[in-house]
Design an enzyme around this catalytic site. Structure first.
Site, PDB file in Angstrom:
ATOM      1  CB  SER A 138     128.215  -8.309  -8.412  1.00 44.89           C
ATOM      2  OG  SER A 138     127.010  -8.161  -7.705  1.00 44.89           O
ATOM      3  CE1 TYR A 151     129.933 -12.610  -5.059  1.00 46.17           C
ATOM      4  CE2 TYR A 151     128.414 -10.818  -4.589  1.00 46.17           C
ATOM      5  CZ  TYR A 151     128.944 -11.742  -5.475  1.00 46.17           C
ATOM      6  OH  TYR A 151     128.495 -11.787  -6.774  1.00 46.17           O
TER       7      TYR A 151
HETATM    8  N1  LIG Z   1     123.329 -14.896  -9.801  1.00 51.17           N
HETATM    9  C1  LIG Z   1     123.428 -13.652  -9.375  1.00 51.17           C
HETATM   10  O1  LIG Z   1     122.461 -13.069  -8.815  1.00 51.17           O
HETATM   11  C2  LIG Z   1     124.699 -12.882  -9.602  1.00 51.17           C
HETATM   12  C3  LIG Z   1     124.660 -11.478  -9.516  1.00 51.17           C
HETATM   13  C4  LIG Z   1     125.837 -10.758  -9.711  1.00 51.17           C
HETATM   14  C5  LIG Z   1     127.020 -11.404  -9.999  1.00 51.17           C
HETATM   15  N2  LIG Z   1     127.032 -12.776 -10.079  1.00 51.17           N
HETATM   16  C6  LIG Z   1     128.319 -13.425 -10.383  1.00 51.17           C
HETATM   17  O2  LIG Z   1     128.148 -14.224 -11.533  1.00 51.17           O
HETATM   18  C7  LIG Z   1     129.123 -15.254 -11.532  1.00 51.17           C
HETATM   19  C8  LIG Z   1     128.458 -16.575 -11.879  1.00 51.17           C
HETATM   20  O3  LIG Z   1     127.534 -16.899 -10.868  1.00 51.17           O
HETATM   21  P1  LIG Z   1     126.172 -17.664 -11.141  1.00 51.17           P
HETATM   22  O4  LIG Z   1     125.084 -16.747 -10.772  1.00 51.17           O
HETATM   23  O5  LIG Z   1     126.160 -18.258 -12.476  1.00 51.17           O
HETATM   24  O6  LIG Z   1     126.263 -18.763  -9.985  1.00 51.17           O
HETATM   25  P2  LIG Z   1     126.234 -20.368 -10.051  1.00 51.17           P
HETATM   26  O7  LIG Z   1     125.061 -20.830 -10.803  1.00 51.17           O
HETATM   27  O8  LIG Z   1     126.411 -20.794  -8.626  1.00 51.17           O
HETATM   28  O9  LIG Z   1     127.555 -20.743 -10.876  1.00 51.17           O
HETATM   29  C9  LIG Z   1     128.838 -20.570 -10.339  1.00 51.17           C
HETATM   30  C10 LIG Z   1     129.857 -21.234 -11.235  1.00 51.17           C
HETATM   31  O10 LIG Z   1     131.153 -21.120 -10.636  1.00 51.17           O
HETATM   32  C11 LIG Z   1     131.748 -22.420 -10.540  1.00 51.17           C
HETATM   33  N3  LIG Z   1     132.612 -22.532  -9.367  1.00 51.17           N
HETATM   34  C12 LIG Z   1     132.270 -22.363  -8.070  1.00 51.17           C
HETATM   35  N4  LIG Z   1     133.312 -22.602  -7.273  1.00 51.17           N
HETATM   36  C13 LIG Z   1     134.346 -22.938  -8.096  1.00 51.17           C
HETATM   37  C14 LIG Z   1     135.704 -23.306  -7.878  1.00 51.17           C
HETATM   38  N5  LIG Z   1     136.213 -23.388  -6.644  1.00 51.17           N
HETATM   39  N6  LIG Z   1     136.482 -23.579  -8.946  1.00 51.17           N
HETATM   40  C15 LIG Z   1     135.976 -23.520 -10.197  1.00 51.17           C
HETATM   41  N7  LIG Z   1     134.707 -23.164 -10.477  1.00 51.17           N
HETATM   42  C16 LIG Z   1     133.904 -22.887  -9.434  1.00 51.17           C
HETATM   43  C17 LIG Z   1     130.558 -23.376 -10.434  1.00 51.17           C
HETATM   44  O11 LIG Z   1     130.885 -24.670 -10.903  1.00 51.17           O
HETATM   45  P3  LIG Z   1     131.298 -25.931  -9.993  1.00 51.17           P
HETATM   46  O12 LIG Z   1     130.406 -25.918  -8.798  1.00 51.17           O
HETATM   47  O13 LIG Z   1     131.074 -27.057 -10.928  1.00 51.17           O
HETATM   48  O14 LIG Z   1     132.736 -25.716  -9.676  1.00 51.17           O
HETATM   49  C18 LIG Z   1     129.586 -22.728 -11.412  1.00 51.17           C
HETATM   50  O15 LIG Z   1     129.884 -23.119 -12.718  1.00 51.17           O
HETATM   51  C19 LIG Z   1     129.783 -15.225 -10.145  1.00 51.17           C
HETATM   52  O16 LIG Z   1     131.029 -14.570 -10.235  1.00 51.17           O
HETATM   53  C20 LIG Z   1     128.832 -14.380  -9.317  1.00 51.17           C
HETATM   54  O17 LIG Z   1     129.480 -13.705  -8.270  1.00 51.17           O
HETATM   55  C21 LIG Z   1     125.904 -13.519  -9.891  1.00 51.17           C
END
Ligand SMILES: NC(=O)c1ccc[n+]([C@@H]2O[C@H](COP(=O)([O-])OP(=O)(O)OC[C@H]3O[C@@H](n4cnc5c(N)ncnc54)[C@H](OP(=O)(O)O)[C@@H]3O)[C@@H](O)[C@H]2O)c1
Length: 268
Positions: A138, A151
């Site tokens: 991130s 985080y």
């Molecule tokens: N969106 C942003 O602004 C942003 C910015 C920088 C970095 N990121 C990073 O990008 C990555 C993906 O995030 P996203 O934005 O796509 O968020 P998201 O839409 O909330 O997706 C998160 C994913 O992780 C899975 N997950 C959560 N807890 C889990 C667990 N205990 N075991 C297995 N899977 C789990 C969720 O699926 P289930 O709930 O079905 O388990 C979902 O598929 C993360 O690492 C986040 O830190 C996001």
């Protein structure tokens, strides 16, 4: 059979990885907790791209979860050629306002499962001719972030771990990328306890993944997907200035989200 293993594939950035890797005609193993979503996505991608997509429901914050994924691959005769460590979530607030159980889950998911899965799949990845590891970090990884404390630190861990591994594997057929998105409109904001409006004008998950795949193809070690002036400027600032600037911005954000309660430590 060679497969791309994608964690957090049920929605957001992980789902987009699944879509774009399926379009490259790679077979997939989709990992997350939401079984229905994984199965629906796997079925759709199989029909659309004539690939095999396996759904493996698993809570990666549980101990030995990575071993369960590795065992599944072995039992199914699947050889990982790609590993996308994407699953993760955030928690916003002062440290003492966070539930310890949620903090532990976040650290297990964002760091421990990522390292364990990489460790367990690396021997197989080394056997491939063009293997990839993409770890989703991130822009929060580049500085301490008050009120997003653990985080942001977990993402610094992912960034440093990935860069170290990139160098360690130089000269081999395994390319390692730390992908560093900025605000991306997914479920992330809501899960983290943030105001989803902060993410509305961010870069789309599709664009983040497109850029990530291009960077991985090019063998890059780190990709920041958005041109964010503060991230650039921080390279030239002393650490105390970075810390203070981060604190100032974080307080403004907490105010904007109408969460001054979280921004002020509780009185003794
Ligand atoms: N969106 C942003 O602004 C942003 C910015 C920088 C970095 N990121 C990073 O990008 C990555 C993906 O995030 P996203 O934005 O796509 O968020 P998201 O839409 O909330 O997706 C998160 C994913 O992780 C899975 N997950 C959560 N807890 C889990 C667990 N205990 N075991 C297995 N899977 C789990 C969720 O699926 P289930 O709930 O079905 O388990 C979902 O598929 C993360 O690492 C986040 O830190 C996001």
């Amino acid at each position: 059979m060679n497969v791309a293993v994608i964690t957090g594939a049920s929605m957001g950035i992980g789902e987009e990885f699944a879509r774009q890797l399926a379009a490259r005609r790679l077979d997939l193993v989709l990992v997350a907790r939401s079984e229905d979503k994984l199965r629906a996505l796997a079925g759709e991608l199989e029909r659309r791209h004539s690939i095999r997509a396996h759904a493996f429901p698993c809570d990666l914050s549980e101990p030995a979860a990575a071993e369960r994924v590795a065992t599944y691959l072995t039992e199914e005769g699947l050889h990982p050629g790609w590993l996308v460590n994407n699953a993760g979530f955030g928690l916003i607030g002062t440290l003492d306002s966070m539930e310890l159980v949620r903090l532990r889950q976040m650290m297990m998911l964002n760091m421990v499962s990522l390292v364990e899965l990489t460790h367990l799949l690396l021997p197989q990845l080394r056997l491939g001719r063009d293997s990839r590891i993409i770890n989703v970090a991130s822009t929060a990884a580049f500085q301490p972030v008050p009120f997003f404390n653990v985080y942001a630190a977990s993402k610094t861990f992912v960034l440093n771990f990935s860069e170290a591994l990139h160098e360690e594997l130089r000269g081999t057929d395994v390319r390692v990328l730390a992908l560093c998105p900025g605000p991306t409109p997914t479920n992330f904001g809501e899960t983290s306890g943030m105001d989803p409006r902060l993410f509305q004008r961010g870069q789309s998950a599709a664009s983040v993944v497109r850029m990530g795949l291009r960077a991985s193809d090019a063998g890059r070690a780190v990709l920041v997907t958005q041109r964010l002036l503060p991230i650039f400027l921080m390279r030239f600032l002393p650490r105390f200035a970075v810390r203070m600037a981060a604190g100032y911005v974080a307080r403004m954000m907490m105010k904007k989200m109408d969460r001054p309660d979280r921004a002020t430590p509780p009185k003794a």
